[in-house]
Design an enzyme around this catalytic site. Structure first.
Site, PDB file in Angstrom:
ATOM      1  N   GLU A   1      -1.089  -8.613   4.610  1.00 52.61           N
ATOM      2  CA  GLU A   1      -0.910  -8.784   6.033  1.00 52.61           C
ATOM      3  C   GLU A   1      -2.228  -8.573   6.750  1.00 52.61           C
ATOM      4  OE1 GLU A   1      -0.784  -4.542   5.750  1.00 52.61           O
ATOM      5  OE2 GLU A   1      -0.709  -6.036   4.393  1.00 52.61           O
TER       6      GLU A   1
ATOM      7  N   CYS B   1       0.833  -1.231   0.057  1.00 54.92           N
ATOM      8  CA  CYS B   1      -0.016   0.005   0.039  1.00 54.92           C
ATOM      9  C   CYS B   1       0.778   1.332   0.053  1.00 54.92           C
ATOM     10  CB  CYS B   1      -1.192   0.084   1.323  1.00 54.92           C
ATOM     11  SG  CYS B   1      -2.373   1.159   1.138  1.00 54.92           S
TER      12      CYS B   1
ATOM     13  N   HIS C   1      -3.637  -5.644   0.899  1.00 55.93           N
ATOM     14  CA  HIS C   1      -3.048  -5.788   2.267  1.00 55.93           C
ATOM     15  C   HIS C   1      -3.005  -7.381   2.550  1.00 55.93           C
ATOM     16  CE1 HIS C   1      -2.586  -1.850   3.597  1.00 55.93           C
ATOM     17  NE2 HIS C   1      -3.475  -1.628   2.965  1.00 55.93           N
TER      18      HIS C   1
END
Length: 456
Positions: A250, A121, A248
């Site tokens: 994560e 990002c 994302h």
């Protein structure tokens, strides 16, 4: 204070193989995804250390003590001048040493040393604005950009991605598609011209695409939430070592992160509880941890005899000499040019191979000079004027060679003399140490190097 301090970053050579994979996660200036990033690496079996950017910029922490460098998401400097712009400029222009070195210089060395960089990002935006992605020209000049979503709004939704089969990055090994969330206002990749677009596609650098229900790349909103050119959600550089993406992974480390997890669990009670995003982190940790045999040589040598050996010996140096001799005569003798085309690239590839299999003495000395520990930036197994030198600081034009018994042979001594003469013609000073000096008299070796640096 460094969080989860990277103890053991300076362990002796005998302990290196037992060391964990070390991931450095940068934070500060508005970044806010560092904890999820670190959690991903820990779940993948790595040691994750979170530090503020200033600790790196002020020399308190060296990126060279880590295996993978990570730029998390968030809103660095509030995105006031555009996402990632201010932070990228800080890394490019803020000097971190008296010789004018910047953190970008260290990152370039980090990559040249065969290590890895991941940006998600806002971190992806920083890598693009720095020119580290896609870096088609190899000169770290911005070639594409990320700008405001075509929807004109902040997008917070789940998307499905397909991995480009031509992608050459270990981050995506074995992954065909994955579902992950996006949350950004400036995620639209813009490629400025058709030539750049074609080069990115030809090299497979557009490694992730937004797809529709049929698995085809799509520009349709909201499946492609930002209107990205090439339907691109992520890029790699030509080496595959630098990887950035807008979604994302994560944020999908466990199946329970998914908004539809309850229905999915009922439909498939035996499904893995891991989230799809975790695989990216497991991939890179496994890749770094696994021993990698060197690739076949540029001259086409292969098989066991074509691989480098870790111990000192004639085969290692004879292969190095043969390859240098076959390449250097037709390469322009200029440290800073890549204008020799394929042969220059072959020499660079050979350098990378040699960095993967240092002799014990070379590795011991590298631990002492890496990361500007002597106040200057050393490179190892670096190509200069058609030759590969063991260690060099380009700013001081000082080369350090670590020699084994093979260099006492008359034929090798003759070759070394010609090699030394040409390097001196390019303004380099050369000092030599034997393996035994490095292994048994390391303090004196370091003192001699420091003396040569002081007299530059």
């Amino acid at each position: 204070m460094v969080q989860d301090s990277a103890q053991g970053a300076h362990k002796v050579q005998s302990e290196v193989q037992a060391d964990p994979v070390r991931a450095l996660v940068l934070t500060g200036f508005g970044i806010n995804c560092e904890e999820e990033f670190a959690a991903a690496y820990r779940l993948a079996g790595a040691e994750a250390t979170i530090v503020h950017f200033n600790q790196v910029l002020h020399g308190q922490v060296s990126i060279h003590d880590f295996d993978v460098l990570n730029f998390p998401g968030g809103f660095s400097f509030g995105d006031d001048l555009g996402s990632g712009v201010v932070l990228a400029n800080k890394l490019r222009y803020r000097q971190t040493s008296a010789d004018g070195r910047t953190l970008l210089d260290d990152i370039k060395q980090f990559i040249a040393d065969g290590k890895f960089v991941l940006g998600i990002c806002n971190g992806f935006q920083v890598l693009v604005k720095l020119g580290l992605l896609p870096n088609l020209g190899g000169d770290v000049t911005p070639e594409v950009t990320l700008t405001h979503n075509a929807s004109g709004r902040y997008e917070d939704r789940w998307v499905t991605l397909r991995v480009n089969p031509a992608a050459r990055t270990p981050f995506l090994t074995g992954i065909d598609r994955l579902e992950v969330p996006v949350r950004h206002g400036e995620g639209r990749l813009v490629v400025p011209d058709e030539a750049t677009r074609a080069a990115i596609e030809a090299a497979g650098l557009n490694c992730l695409s937004y797809i529709d229900a049929n698995g085809d790349g799509t520009s349709e909103y909201p499946l492609n939430p930002n209107g990205a050119d090439l339907n691109c959600a992520g890029l790699t550089d030509p080496t595959g070592q630098v990887f950035g993406l807008m979604p994302h992974p994560e944020a999908f480390l466990t199946a329970y992160n998914h908004p539809d997890w309850a229905r999915r669990r009922r439909q498939n009670p035996g499904a893995s509880e891991e989230g799809e995003g975790l695989q990216i982190f497991k991939n890179i940790v496994a890749h770094i941890r696994k021993p990698h045999p060197p690739a076949p040589s540029p001259a086409g040598e292969g098989g066991p005899d074509g691989h480098f050996v870790a111990e000192e010996g004639r085969p290692y140096y004879e292969r190095r000499q043969r390859r240098e001799e076959s390449l250097h005569t037709s390469i322009e003798h200029d440290v800073f040019t890549a204008g020799a085309g394929g042969k220059w690239q072959a020499l660079k590839q050979f350098s990378r191979e040699m960095r993967k299999a240092p002799t014990p003495a070379e590795d011991v000395l590298w631990q002492e000079v890496r990361g500007q520990k002597l106040g200057v930036a050393f490179r190892r197994q670096h190509a200069i004027a058609g030759y590969i030198v063991d260690f060099v600081t380009l700013a001081d034009k000082l080369i350090v060679e670590v020699d084994g018994e093979i260099h006492d042979q008359p034929d090798q001594a003759g070759y070394d003399h010609g090699r030394t003469q040409l390097l001196q013609e390019h303004g380099y000073r050369i000092i030599r140490f034997t393996n035994q000096q490095v292994l048994n008299e390391l303090p004196q070796v370091i003192q001699r190097i420091q003396h040569e640096l002081a007299s530059a």
